[in-house]
Write an enzyme that holds these catalytic residues in place. Structure first.
Site, PDB file in Angstrom:
ATOM      1  N   ARG A  33     -25.549  -1.253   6.099  1.00 15.39           N
ATOM      2  CA  ARG A  33     -25.037  -2.599   5.860  1.00 15.39           C
ATOM      3  C   ARG A  33     -25.417  -3.557   6.989  1.00 15.39           C
ATOM      4  O   ARG A  33     -25.079  -4.744   6.933  1.00 15.39           O
ATOM      5  CB  ARG A  33     -23.514  -2.544   5.699  1.00 15.39           C
ATOM      6  CG  ARG A  33     -23.116  -1.831   4.408  1.00 15.39           C
ATOM      7  CD  ARG A  33     -21.697  -1.330   4.430  1.00 15.39           C
ATOM      8  NE  ARG A  33     -20.695  -2.349   4.616  1.00 15.39           N
ATOM      9  CZ  ARG A  33     -20.142  -3.070   3.641  1.00 15.39           C
ATOM     10  NH1 ARG A  33     -20.532  -2.889   2.399  1.00 15.39           N
ATOM     11  NH2 ARG A  33     -19.208  -3.940   3.912  1.00 15.39           N
ATOM     12  N   LYS A  76       0.850  -1.182   0.000  1.00 16.55           N
ATOM     13  CA  LYS A  76       0.000   0.000   0.000  1.00 16.55           C
ATOM     14  C   LYS A  76       0.892   1.240   0.000  1.00 16.55           C
ATOM     15  O   LYS A  76       1.864   1.310   0.769  1.00 16.55           O
ATOM     16  CB  LYS A  76      -0.891  -0.040   1.243  1.00 16.55           C
ATOM     17  CG  LYS A  76      -2.108   0.851   1.183  1.00 16.55           C
ATOM     18  CD  LYS A  76      -3.142   0.485   2.269  1.00 16.55           C
ATOM     19  CE  LYS A  76      -4.347   1.409   2.190  1.00 16.55           C
ATOM     20  NZ  LYS A  76      -5.438   1.030   3.095  1.00 16.55           N
ATOM     21  N   GLU A 108     -19.739  -4.819   9.353  1.00 15.22           N
ATOM     22  CA  GLU A 108     -20.733  -4.076  10.123  1.00 15.22           C
ATOM     23  C   GLU A 108     -21.739  -5.002  10.779  1.00 15.22           C
ATOM     24  O   GLU A 108     -22.213  -4.748  11.891  1.00 15.22           O
ATOM     25  CB  GLU A 108     -21.473  -3.073   9.228  1.00 15.22           C
ATOM     26  CG  GLU A 108     -20.630  -1.904   8.763  1.00 15.22           C
ATOM     27  CD  GLU A 108     -19.784  -2.225   7.532  1.00 15.22           C
ATOM     28  OE1 GLU A 108     -19.843  -3.375   7.042  1.00 15.22           O
ATOM     29  OE2 GLU A 108     -19.065  -1.333   7.054  1.00 15.22           O
TER      30      GLU A 108
END
Lengths: 577, 577
Positions: free
Chosen positions: B360, B246, B332
């Site tokens: 969600r 990343k 979630e």
């Protein structure tokens, strides 16, 4: 025999039993359970399959101190029999004293009201976390079926639980079935594990950090007790994979696993249903219509997330549909979003879904289907106060939940003919998502031709002064109320709105100088179509009354009483007009 | 340099390149991307990490015929650069020509509007199914990050996809990070796979039926091209696990991965933010208040599903909270239901959540928290038109979505003081679920004491004739409208409703003989609190106007224009009063 069972008031009463006594107890529990199920109906296969697994659980663990969380909890009947509620399984007069799911209102042994799948591991991790914060030492057990494990939240929690580095025991009750057959490669993997007595390579549970214990004889008390004892008290995540037989001990349930997942009263000898009167159903109308459409167009696909039977797709229908029928297992999110992908690819997907389970895919409806404005059709069953009436399965909420999502056309037919025209239009020519909500109660027919401009309300009876706008289920009620009113000299206008996701301004504008507009919907008033009407007419002098259900969770209500409590009988409606 | 990039109009323009030229191209893309990101802000780390993975993708596959689905699609910048949109990355005047996510409105190379995680595999399976029904031969590729893979739907789809027995390629971009650090044992498993060059035992992907290909050098074109070629054209499910870095190539982004997941404009040499003016934020207020409460009571737990920074919990705060702060990763559903379990176990869980992501977990809110009526507190951020403005991240819908679920107390504070009193009350003494919606815009303070009976509307200014009931964000607007009205001789009553899940009948009854009641909410009108007011007052002669946003999906709107379009400026409100 029943004398013994009647002596069981709590798990304490089985802890001193010998293994032989426990075997006998299991037989007695199974026999009593079979008698109740045959007379009363219920989740037959799931409960008969876990008699031994439940007896062993209460023999080894110390509930309610040790905490047991059942997934779906439709398999908790034996648990109820062992935790002070045996009477509800022995005495017909008390059969309805207990719900069909775990219920904290009934017993301290039940930790949660549960009815949807895939919640148990997440709930258990919460119990683990709160235990560890205060330094408790009890065991926390999640008891979950193979089908439930394929649901997204179960997999999320399966992934997270070992990170707690603390006592949590997952009992995977592998009966090799969902309601219908399982779907997904996980089930081939479970088969590989079973076939190798738990020794196969690439063990997904070990990959996720679990100590893995396999029990080939998942209906044998001795093996179960040994495995549970091994799992008990460990300070890490342990998964006990037990191989059980759904419907164990009842030949018809062993042979017809899908039918006897849940069944009404039946003859335990033959398996024949006792109340098998054939009535016309929207499920059958839907399945036959969709099958015709599939045959006419290869791009038409029917989808379900694990409940084919509840939407009319029995095994023969599925066979007939071939690769145009998709069951993804109990994975509503995957199903809805896969449908979005299909629609983008040019197919015409139609998902049949039970109202209460559609809420398991809200984000997918909104983010994947609606934002992308894709032509996916949803046919919603049991979205009605005349549908399911367990607290965890109510169909009161889909109007408020779905109709407020942009881009979704939310339709409520009031007859079979209207419904069929809606499905035709949605599948043949819709450019965006369409949700069709099947009305409750008996199938209604209309002889008048269907006006297929579903963006417009339909005036069914033209009157003056008073208008009743009643969706779906309640159109018939409105017509009865109109009859009463006519007998009192008032001729109301009766409107079938059909579309609930937007108001028909043209129609409502004609009502602005009426005295009273009454809306009626088969769902909670809050967030529903009636409040849209009230807001639209808010600046006009006309009075508006929104009828429907109060926003509340009810359990096993009486529909007639609920109608009265909410002012929904024809007489009550006429009286306020 | 930029001359070369400007010549790239489609992936066709890179297919004839030599490997050397592709390496050079990647360097140029990374340099151009870094320049834009530093000047404009955006998802820094995710895009810098996949430059090579994207170049190789378009080199090996034949989009748009081959179909590439990005998960979240926050990492699709290089894809956009290679598919006809390079100008938007080279010319500052065109930086905003493209959205931050894939967007079919922009390009045929983009298949879906996406912004939430974990959707790509399910979408891809839909494309596979529709392809197979009509006999297509194109490849279907899902490109998904390690963090997104932990979301429930990704796991559901990962499980289902191989059952199609057809071409589908999942590229797992493993950069060893979520927005913050990853959570769940899957990530230890991925580490084991990386550490063994893909050879470790108990391979979860092989367990699920995938052909598994590991690419240790996930930022090396040669290795990527080889792996993609191996995956391409196969008639089964293949998973290519690529090990990427990343923020690759930008030292500040490599070093500070959480900060540079998404960042505003910054100095690429030092990593310092350019607009770093400190302003008071509700996030900080929330985090500090909750940390205090944690210190006072071991049972208080903060939870997030993968977005700690967005709710004020930077690494130092998380460190301070220790085991009283839980991040479950981008899950979630698990987070909400784990909170339900915690509450049942006696803890006091508080989940901070971004409005758009709360959707969600609708079923978890309803079935696990609300039906069980458990004291879980939710603090909702960015639930406002002044929050996020990408189409996939709008904060307009939470009132309609959450406030219509029974048992949930849905509160909308209008000031920091009111918010703090609500959190105190919810955590200290609530018996059921409480949702607190943080207002949009700058933090507002009130000097008047807070009336803590939040079941009651609060009259802020007492007037007559006209009442303005304005929640949260819009209370200040209402006060300004009142000022305008007073200058015209009308003294309106201004009410802060605070509770949006039910009406305060006592308060509304005092308005029945008013001329006009105006409700204002920072969200869509449909399904909101205003329509509840309109329905309650429907049988009274008072006029009611419900103001708020239209039910629509907007993209990167201008807030001032949106206010005007919906009649929400003080002047407009005063003019209709």
């Amino acid at each position: 025999m029943e004398k013994n069972l009647r002596d069981i008031h709590s798990p304490e009463d089985i802890k001193g039993m010998s293994l032989e006594q426990l075997y006998l107890l299991s037989d007695e529990l199974r026999a009593a359970l079979t008698r109740k199920l045959a007379a009363h109906g219920g989740h037959v296969g799931p409960n008969l399959g876990v008699v031994e697994a439940t007896v062993a659980l209460h023999y080894v663990f110390d509930a309610p101190k040790d905490k047991i969380v059942y997934d779906v909890s439709h398999q908790s009947y034996v648990h109820k029999m062992l935790t002070g509620r045996i009477e509800a399984f022995l005495d017909p007069a008390h059969y309805d004293d207990v719900t069909g799911y775990t219920c904290p209102r009934e017993s301290d042994y039940d930790l949660f009201e549960v009815g949807h799948t895939s919640t148990s591991i997440a709930l258990a991790t919460g119990l683990v976390k709160s235990r560890d914060l205060v330094g408790g030492k009890e065991n926390v057990v999640a008891f979950i079926g193979d089908a439930s494990l394929g649901g997204g939240m179960a997999l999320e929690a399966l992934n997270y639980a070992p990170e707690l580095h603390s006592n949590i025991i997952v009992i995977l009750n592998d009966n090799q079935m969902s309601i219908a057959e399982n779907h997904g490669e996980l089930y081939n993997h479970l088969k590989t594990l079973r076939d190798s007595n738990g020794t196969a390579e690439n063990n997904i549970f070990r990959a996720l950090g679990y100590e893995y214990i396999y029990v080939e004889e998942g209906n044998d008390l001795r093996a179960l007790i040994k495995a549970y004892r091994e799992a008990k008290g460990q300070n890490r995540a342990v998964l006990v994979h037990i191989n059980t037989m759904k419907g164990m001990g009842l030949p018809c349930a062993e042979a017809h696993k899908e039918q006897f997942h849940y069944n009404g009263p039946f003859d335990p000898k033959t398996g024949a249903n006792i109340n098998s009167a054939q009535v016309e159903s929207y499920q059958e109308i839907f399945a036959l219509q969709l099958l015709d459409k599939m045959r006419a167009d290869k791009r038409v696909v029917g989808l379900t997330a694990g409940t084919p039977g509840a939407i009319g797709w029995d095994p023969a229908m599925r066979e007939a549909a071939g690769d145009q029928f998709v069951d993804v297992g109990i994975a509503e999110q995957d199903c809805v979003t896969m449908a979005a992908g299909m629609a983008r690819g040019g197919a015409r997907p139609v998902m049949g879904v039970v109202s209460t389970f559609l809420q398991r895919a809200y984000d997918q409806l909104s983010h994947d289907v609606a934002i992308n404005d894709l032509p996916v059709t949803f046919v919603v069953f049991y979205g009605s106060m005349f549908g399911m009436n367990d607290m965890t399965h109510l169909g009161f909420f889909d109007i408020a939940m779905v109709s407020n999502i942009p881009n979704i056309t939310f339709l409520a037919p009031a007859s079979a003919e209207e419904y069929k025209a809606m499905l035709d239009q949605a599948v043949d020519s819709a450019n965006g998502p369409v949700v069709i909500r099947i009305p409750g109660g008996a199938v209604r027919h209309q002889s008048a031709p269907v006006n297929t401009d579903f963006t417009k309300y339909e005036t069914v009876e033209q009157g003056a002064e008073v208008a009743i706008i009643a969706e779906g289920t309640f159109l018939e009620t409105a017509l009865k109320a109109a009859e009463i009113l006519r007998s009192k000299g008032v001729t109301p206008t009766v409107i079938n709105p059909r579309i609930l996701s937007q108001v028909d301004a043209g129609s409502l504008d004609t009502l602005k100088d009426y005295r009273h507009v009454i809306t009626i919907e088969d769902g909670i008033v809050d967030g529903g179509f009636g409040q849209k009407v009230a807001a639209y007419l808010g600046t006009s002098p006309v009075k508006v009354t929104c009828l429907g259900l109060e926003k509340e969770f009810l359990d096993r209500f009486n529909a007639a009483e609920l109608l009265k409590a909410n002012g929904l009988t024809p007489e009550q409606i006429a009286s306020i007009a």
